[in-house]
Design a protein around this motif. Structure first.
Motif, PDB file in Angstrom:
ATOM      1  N   LEU A 258       0.832  -1.201   0.000  1.00 29.54           N
ATOM      2  CA  LEU A 258       0.000   0.000   0.000  1.00 29.54           C
ATOM      3  C   LEU A 258       0.869   1.254   0.000  1.00 29.54           C
ATOM      4  O   LEU A 258       0.583   2.225  -0.717  1.00 29.54           O
ATOM      5  CB  LEU A 258      -0.932   0.002   1.216  1.00 29.54           C
ATOM      6  N   GLY A 259       1.949   1.224   0.795  1.00 30.95           N
ATOM      7  CA  GLY A 259       2.850   2.371   0.811  1.00 30.95           C
ATOM      8  C   GLY A 259       3.453   2.656  -0.553  1.00 30.95           C
ATOM      9  O   GLY A 259       3.642   3.818  -0.932  1.00 30.95           O
ATOM     10  N   ARG A 260       3.744   1.605  -1.310  1.00 27.85           N
ATOM     11  CA  ARG A 260       4.314   1.793  -2.649  1.00 27.85           C
ATOM     12  C   ARG A 260       3.249   2.260  -3.642  1.00 27.85           C
ATOM     13  O   ARG A 260       3.535   3.062  -4.542  1.00 27.85           O
ATOM     14  CB  ARG A 260       4.970   0.490  -3.112  1.00 27.85           C
TER      15      ARG A 260
ATOM     16  N   ALA B 259     -10.706  -0.494  -8.519  1.00 20.93           N
ATOM     17  CA  ALA B 259     -10.614  -1.277  -7.278  1.00 20.93           C
ATOM     18  C   ALA B 259      -9.479  -2.277  -7.413  1.00 20.93           C
ATOM     19  O   ALA B 259      -9.115  -2.694  -8.514  1.00 20.93           O
ATOM     20  CB  ALA B 259     -11.933  -1.989  -6.987  1.00 20.93           C
ATOM     21  N   ALA B 260      -8.908  -2.653  -6.267  1.00 17.70           N
ATOM     22  CA  ALA B 260      -7.855  -3.662  -6.218  1.00 17.70           C
ATOM     23  C   ALA B 260      -7.830  -4.242  -4.817  1.00 17.70           C
ATOM     24  O   ALA B 260      -8.535  -3.753  -3.909  1.00 17.70           O
ATOM     25  CB  ALA B 260      -6.497  -3.057  -6.592  1.00 17.70           C
ATOM     26  N   HIS B 261      -7.046  -5.273  -4.605  1.00 19.12           N
ATOM     27  CA  HIS B 261      -6.928  -5.848  -3.272  1.00 19.12           C
ATOM     28  C   HIS B 261      -5.486  -6.264  -3.025  1.00 19.12           C
ATOM     29  O   HIS B 261      -4.721  -6.519  -3.952  1.00 19.12           O
ATOM     30  CB  HIS B 261      -7.867  -7.047  -3.087  1.00 19.12           C
TER      31      HIS B 261
ATOM     32  N   LEU C 230       8.418  -6.391  -4.385  1.00 18.78           N
ATOM     33  CA  LEU C 230       7.319  -5.542  -3.922  1.00 18.78           C
ATOM     34  C   LEU C 230       7.080  -4.381  -4.885  1.00 18.78           C
ATOM     35  O   LEU C 230       5.932  -4.041  -5.189  1.00 18.78           O
ATOM     36  CB  LEU C 230       7.632  -5.020  -2.519  1.00 18.78           C
ATOM     37  N   GLU C 231       8.154  -3.786  -5.375  1.00 17.98           N
ATOM     38  CA  GLU C 231       8.010  -2.664  -6.317  1.00 17.98           C
ATOM     39  C   GLU C 231       7.309  -3.116  -7.592  1.00 17.98           C
ATOM     40  O   GLU C 231       6.407  -2.451  -8.094  1.00 17.98           O
ATOM     41  CB  GLU C 231       9.390  -2.088  -6.650  1.00 17.98           C
ATOM     42  N   GLU C 232       7.739  -4.258  -8.125  1.00 14.30           N
ATOM     43  CA  GLU C 232       7.146  -4.743  -9.371  1.00 14.30           C
ATOM     44  C   GLU C 232       5.681  -5.104  -9.184  1.00 14.30           C
ATOM     45  O   GLU C 232       4.855  -4.847 -10.065  1.00 14.30           O
ATOM     46  CB  GLU C 232       7.941  -5.946  -9.880  1.00 14.30           C
ATOM     47  N   HIS C 233       5.345  -5.698  -8.043  1.00 14.61           N
ATOM     48  CA  HIS C 233       3.947  -6.069  -7.826  1.00 14.61           C
ATOM     49  C   HIS C 233       3.079  -4.827  -7.652  1.00 14.61           C
ATOM     50  O   HIS C 233       1.930  -4.800  -8.122  1.00 14.61           O
ATOM     51  CB  HIS C 233       3.824  -6.969  -6.601  1.00 14.61           C
ATOM     52  N   ALA C 234       3.602  -3.804  -7.002  1.00 15.40           N
ATOM     53  CA  ALA C 234       2.843  -2.563  -6.854  1.00 15.40           C
ATOM     54  C   ALA C 234       2.561  -1.949  -8.226  1.00 15.40           C
ATOM     55  O   ALA C 234       1.442  -1.464  -8.483  1.00 15.40           O
ATOM     56  CB  ALA C 234       3.617  -1.583  -5.970  1.00 15.40           C
ATOM     57  N   ARG C 235       3.557  -1.984  -9.113  1.00 13.23           N
ATOM     58  CA  ARG C 235       3.327  -1.449 -10.463  1.00 13.23           C
ATOM     59  C   ARG C 235       2.279  -2.271 -11.202  1.00 13.23           C
ATOM     60  O   ARG C 235       1.441  -1.727 -11.930  1.00 13.23           O
ATOM     61  CB  ARG C 235       4.647  -1.431 -11.253  1.00 13.23           C
ATOM     62  N   THR C 236       2.323  -3.583 -10.995  1.00 15.19           N
ATOM     63  CA  THR C 236       1.340  -4.457 -11.650  1.00 15.19           C
ATOM     64  C   THR C 236      -0.073  -4.114 -11.191  1.00 15.19           C
ATOM     65  O   THR C 236      -1.010  -4.062 -11.998  1.00 15.19           O
ATOM     66  CB  THR C 236       1.657  -5.922 -11.340  1.00 15.19           C
TER      67      THR C 236
END
Length: 338
Positions: free
Chosen positions: A149-151, A194-196, A261-267
């Protein structure tokens, strides 16, 4: 023996020595049934050599020198090219028919290596993820969700947190997801509707709470994200994308690599949500007591692509209990106000 057929009647001269200290003797050589027959000039048989055991002592040299086996000091010297050709043909045929332990070991090793490689590629990553998902405790899941969430907020902005709206969000969560450790977060923008995330976090774009007349459409997006999270554990989705090494790091240290974590946040911010079947959604709406039509029209204002959700609305032509009170809905719509 197939190699013998063309040499069945072959005879030729040779020089035989019975042992290292014996005198050399001129002999006549002929092919017998799987043996080389050594006879003296009077045609008396002196010995039989097994064709399968004959060894050449001077490969490539002439005259050819043979022994009846590796441990024998008995020898035959042959200068007749056709006889040499015949013996070499038999020796080659015998060598082909012998087992080759080195080749067998190599083939076995290659098969084992291929099996291990297949396990590493196809089975191990999935097994690691399944194990991690089963053992990672809820506090670690929640920490991963907060980290993601922070990212996400670096792009989508800090969560909207007007006090009245936050209280309305809590009531919306209890209304739609009773008994679950879930938290709904509204973000100012820069994200899908929306996302989770792992740890029960459901993210909503502020447009969802500002663009509709009541909370039913927003409720639909919350229920759809909950259905996606139940169908595909968000931690498992993250680990499958991050790879085996990241999964091992989580299992051994309780943390994930920064890059994963960075890559998943971008996804999360760019990839469309995974589809959920109409049947699964309808069941979710029926359980929560929320009509599915408002959510369907929010997805497609024409209704053409969401007819299943409209026609199977579980509360169609039935009294509907409001998702939120009018006061809570007004507070929620203002959650991003300064």
């Amino acid at each position: 023996m197939t190699a013998l057929k063309r040499y069945e009647r072959l005879e030729g001269p040779g020089v035989w020595r019975e042992h290292a200290g014996a005198q050399r003797r001129n002999v006549i050589l002929s092919f017998g049934d799987a043996s080389l027959v050594v006879s003296d000039t009077a045609e008396r048989v002196l010995t039989h050599w097994s064709l399968a055991a004959i060894e050449r002592l001077n490969p490539g040299e002439s005259p050819a020198l043979y022994a009846p086996g590796e441990a024998s000091d008995e020898t035959l010297e042959i200068d007749e090219s056709l006889m040499i050709e015949a013996i070499e043909a038999v020796r080659t045929a015998v060598a082909r028919g012998r087992p080759h332990p080195g080749r067998v070991r190599l083939a076995a090793f290659a098969a084992i290596a291929a099996g291990l490689a297949a396990l590493a590629v196809f089975w191990l990553p999935g097994a690691l993820v399944r194990h991690a998902v089963s053992v990672v405790p809820d506090p670690v899941r929640a920490e991963i969700g907060r980290d993601l969430l922070g990212r996400v907020t670096r792009v989508a902005g800090q969560p909207c947190a007007r006090p009245g709206g936050m209280a309305a969000l809590d009531r919306l969560s209890r209304r739609l997801l009773p008994g679950r450790e879930a938290r709904i977060v509204v973000l100012p923008g820069g994200m899908p509707r929306a996302a989770h995330l792992p740890g029960g976090l459901i993210l909503l774009n502020r447009a969802l709470v500002e663009d509709y007349e009541d909370a039913s459409a927003v409720a639909g997006f919350v229920l759809a994200e909950a259905a996606r999270a139940d169908a595909n554990d968000p931690l498992a989705v993250l680990l499958h994308a991050a790879g085996p090494m990241a999964t091992l790091k989580l299992l051994t240290s309780g943390t994930l690599p920064e890059r994963a974590l960075e890559e998943h946040a971008r996804t999360l911010l760019t990839v469309p949500p995974t589809p959920v079947s109409d049947a699964a959604l309808i069941a979710r709406f029926a359980e929560a007591g929320v009509p599915s039509s408002p959510y369907a029209y929010a997805l497609d204002v024409s209704g053409e692509d969401v007819l299943g959700l409209i026609e199977a609305d579980p509360l169609r032509d039935r009294p509907v209990r409001p998702v939120l009170s009018d006061g809570d809905w007004v507070q929620l719509q203002a959650i991003c106000d300064p």
